[in-house]
Write a protein that holds these residues in place. Structure first.
Motif, PDB file in Angstrom:
ATOM      1  N   ASN A 154     -51.516  29.106   1.342  1.00  0.00           N
ATOM      2  CA  ASN A 154     -50.481  28.982   2.368  1.00  0.00           C
ATOM      3  C   ASN A 154     -50.526  30.218   3.257  1.00  0.00           C
ATOM      4  OD1 ASN A 154     -49.367  31.049   0.909  1.00  0.00           O
ATOM      5  ND2 ASN A 154     -47.699  29.833   0.066  1.00  0.00           N
ATOM      6  N   LYS A 155     -49.507  30.381   4.122  1.00  0.00           N
ATOM      7  CA  LYS A 155     -49.539  31.529   5.026  1.00  0.00           C
ATOM      8  C   LYS A 155     -48.778  32.724   4.479  1.00  0.00           C
ATOM      9  CE  LYS A 155     -48.391  29.278   8.779  1.00  0.00           C
ATOM     10  NZ  LYS A 155     -48.057  28.986  10.183  1.00  0.00           N
ATOM     11  N   ARG A 156     -48.130  32.564   3.307  1.00  0.00           N
ATOM     12  CA  ARG A 156     -47.349  33.641   2.712  1.00  0.00           C
ATOM     13  C   ARG A 156     -48.283  34.659   2.070  1.00  0.00           C
ATOM     14  NH1 ARG A 156     -42.302  33.454   4.684  1.00  0.00           N
ATOM     15  NH2 ARG A 156     -41.320  31.433   4.346  1.00  0.00           N
ATOM     16  N   LYS A 157     -47.972  35.921   2.268  1.00  0.00           N
ATOM     17  CA  LYS A 157     -48.740  36.968   1.609  1.00  0.00           C
ATOM     18  C   LYS A 157     -47.815  37.770   0.691  1.00  0.00           C
ATOM     19  CE  LYS A 157     -52.549  35.798   3.316  1.00  0.00           C
ATOM     20  NZ  LYS A 157     -52.089  34.458   2.957  1.00  0.00           N
ATOM     21  N   ASP A 158     -48.414  38.532  -0.225  1.00  0.00           N
ATOM     22  CA  ASP A 158     -47.633  39.437  -1.065  1.00  0.00           C
ATOM     23  C   ASP A 158     -47.606  40.831  -0.424  1.00  0.00           C
ATOM     24  OD1 ASP A 158     -47.382  37.402  -2.904  1.00  0.00           O
ATOM     25  OD2 ASP A 158     -47.857  38.660  -4.621  1.00  0.00           O
ATOM     26  N   LYS A 181     -44.139  35.399  -1.977  1.00  0.00           N
ATOM     27  CA  LYS A 181     -43.751  33.991  -2.061  1.00  0.00           C
ATOM     28  C   LYS A 181     -45.014  33.164  -2.286  1.00  0.00           C
ATOM     29  CE  LYS A 181     -39.551  33.937   0.739  1.00  0.00           C
ATOM     30  NZ  LYS A 181     -38.785  33.169   1.725  1.00  0.00           N
ATOM     31  N   GLU A 191     -40.095  27.565  -1.797  1.00  0.00           N
ATOM     32  CA  GLU A 191     -41.195  28.389  -2.313  1.00  0.00           C
ATOM     33  C   GLU A 191     -40.741  29.268  -3.470  1.00  0.00           C
ATOM     34  OE1 GLU A 191     -42.070  30.107   1.462  1.00  0.00           O
ATOM     35  OE2 GLU A 191     -44.044  29.164   1.479  1.00  0.00           O
ATOM     36  N   GLU A 193     -40.634  32.660  -5.733  1.00  0.00           N
ATOM     37  CA  GLU A 193     -40.579  34.078  -5.343  1.00  0.00           C
ATOM     38  C   GLU A 193     -40.833  34.976  -6.544  1.00  0.00           C
ATOM     39  OE1 GLU A 193     -37.052  33.655  -1.945  1.00  0.00           O
ATOM     40  OE2 GLU A 193     -36.898  35.153  -3.557  1.00  0.00           O
TER      41      GLU A 193
END
Lengths: 321, 321, 321
Positions: A154-158, A181, A191, A193
């Motif tokens: 997905n486009k979420r990064k840590d 996320k 999403e 977390e």
């Protein structure tokens, strides 16, 4: 350009043959010769402002014996206050995770670090500043959050950050934070977390050193367990809060003997009682020279509920090149 | 003999951390940090007429993350007009396939090369002659035709040849041919046949370079698809004719910026209409130094039938050592 | 310490591209290009009394093409009469097993060594003494007995010993012994036992060399077959006695040509008749230089019961670095 880079390629690595004796509750004890880590890689500088680092883990006791690319990053270091790294590298959280594996004071990292500072390595982008001699050191990373083997979906990064301050020449105090996320493990849910907080300190006085570290983890939607001590990793649904810490002291005598004592606990679910695990490690390190050492560890594992036979004795040689 | 060979062992390699942003038709876009190639190996000369080359691919994004032996060959080079290599090496067809992976002008090779110049590496015997400065260069190979991982199961071998002529200092014209037979994919049928033709040219004028390449493939009995862009390889029964080409131009400014523009098409079945894929790559390369560069590529993928969202943006650093 | 060790890291390795032609009883002959071994590693000395050795096998024809850590040991060598090694290493039994793989006189080891001197490598602890110039050389090893990939699951270890005496400058006589217990393959039975005896000699006179070796194996409870010539390893229940031997002579002419003749037999069950396999290898080695050689072997395999078409022709180049 087919010429080697100006300053040459340095081949480096280390490996750790080990003897391990296990108590096995209910059945006979067993013992085995195995390997902890076995690494080989290359690093070097490229004039004027670049450096690279690439290392393979080849231990037969990791990843089912299949070697894999561990760290591989290129660093732009023109500015000491903001060096940039790109590739795969250790997550910049936790004091003990960021102690190099061949310099660990006990043979294994503590259980809280193995369970909560995961994934121990990740792919992405990092900014670092400062050095051992400066008042502050920091690291900031943007990573997939999926570890070394998987692409992000997905486009979420840590986001992870670590700040170490050095208020006195004998003392270092560190703080770590991580937030990420991920696509929900359950379809149709928001999403998942993951949040991590950590605090640590290191105090050195002559031949004596004290380290202590606390980690807190809050997972929403899903969480993982295992991964430490050769256990398989499992993904679980649901929310969870976990924490743990260790305190470790050691003294290096002039004859190169270094006794180590480490206390740790790990609470695998803060909403449940009587699940906390306590570990005491009695260690003795002997340094043959700067590249070779032997470590003996007796790990006493105490269970809150009912004591079971699961203590471990380990003898490990580390050779660095 | 346990002494190292006279001229020493050179450790070399390169790796390519990458950021990739993907449009995904019908679902949300995604992005990820990953690796393109990550290689390490050794090469050297053995007096007086031998040399060796051995390199591992260790990228977590290739071969399910399991490292593997890529090229490994020993060369007898007494005669410049007929050097002999034995081992595993790149198939001597196609201009773009034979451009070293760390010197590619776009991050990925074109689709036609990824699909038709397969297997990209093979095991066998090769004769080579000529150099960049001679009027002709040639390569002739006899190989298994089964790629790096499988042994051949019959007595048939694949034959590949490539001839490059250099009629003017600015111009190179190449021709490639490959023919092989394999055990029939369908029992009781005559042996399957694979034929490849290729033509290419390269024109350089100062800081400007133009490359163009055409490949034609005829498969009888069975054929393979996939393999490029991380797609799985599939074997299909039946006959097929396929072709494709690319044209690419670039200009390297004095400030080390190099814009690149590449057009390509690939017809995955010449007997079917409306299956041709068109790709346009808008690239920008920046060379930090001889060993380090960064490349940005926007790949616009156009479908003849009905436009779908599948464009890609990539940012890749290459560090060579 | 992050400095490289005082005496530097030596990268070394060798690889062996091979052409093989096989008779296949009942079906057509086949031939293939493949690899025998393909190794790369690092070794060095650490002042004053330590050394290390670490090497990966990367051949696509071993272990399903997945590279693996082969030998990795650290040695304390202050006392020549009792050097100590810890890690993974070759079992100290058999003359031919302990001939380095790139110095073998025939392309393959003999069948009796491949079948009975297993596991060829193991993890544990070894004591070694003596050198080529001393009257006696010995090795004593305590190992898991489970090979390179598996941990031991009980407290039993394998014990192996080898003694070589050098009564005359031209003559070496060796004796090998190995004994191990393992958890019974059948539940509730007493532990399985494996015993190996071996005797060997080597006679050198100028350019001529003769080697001979006999191995005897007694297994109680279970035994393994296969492992040689690419066959899968199988575990069988029951007791078995097996033996075999080889005799090999060679002469190295001044023009670097070395004909080799090797006779061998292997009795895969001493309580059964007509199962003995006989092998004759006609070999010709040519040494280009100290690091590069080519070997041609024709292996004639004779069956006692009924002759079948299973001869092999091999052509192999070895390049060492």
């Amino acid at each position: 350009c087919d010429e080697p880079s100006g300053e040459g390629v340095n081949v480096f690595g280390f490996f750790q043959p080990k003897f391990e004796y296990n108590q096995n509750e209910g059945i006979d004890d067993s013992n085995t010769f195995n390997f902890n880590r076995a690494r080989i890689g290359a690093m070097g500088s490229i004039p004027y402002d670049f450096s690279y680092y690439m290392v393979l883990e080849t231990s037969p006791s990791k990843n089912n014996g299949t070697p894999y690319l561990l760290d591989a990053f290129v660093t732009y270091s023109r500015y000491d206050f903001a060096r940039l790294s790109f590739g795969s590298f250790k997550s910049p959280i936790s004091l003990e995770l960021n102690t190099p594996c061949h310099k660990l004071h006990t043979i294994n990292r503590s259980r809280v670090v193995e369970q909560l500072a995961t994934p121990d390595r990740d792919r992405g982008f990092m900014v670092l500043g400062g050095a051992d001699t400066t008042l502050f050191q920091y690291s900031l990373a943007i990573t997939n959050g999926t570890g070394l083997f998987q692409n992000d979906d997905n486009k979420r990064k840590d986001y992870a950050a670590r700040l170490v301050t050095n208020p006195h020449k004998n003392l270092k105090i560190g703080a770590s934070y991580k937030f990420g996320k991920a696509t929900a493990a359950v379809d149709g849910m928001p999403e998942d977390e993951r949040t991590r907080y950590g605090a640590d300190l290191q105090y050195k006085q002559g031949a004596f050193m004290l380290q202590a570290e606390y980690l807190y983890a809050k997972d929403v939607g899903s969480y993982t367990t295992g991964g430490g001590c050769g256990e398989p990793i499992e993904v679980h649904q649901g929310d969870i809060k976990r924490d743990g810490m260790f305190v470790m002291g050691m003294y290096k005598f002039q004859n190169n003997l270094q006794p180590v004592l480490k206390f740790e606990y790990f609470d695998s679910n803060k909403d449940v009682d009587s699940n906390t695990e306590y570990c005491t490690t009695y260690g003795l390190n002997y340094f043959f020279n700067d590249w070779t050492k032997i470590q003996a560890n007796y790990v006493y594992r105490a269970e809150k509920e009912k004591e079971i036979d699961n203590d471990i004795f380990m003898l490990q040689v580390t050779v660095k090149f």
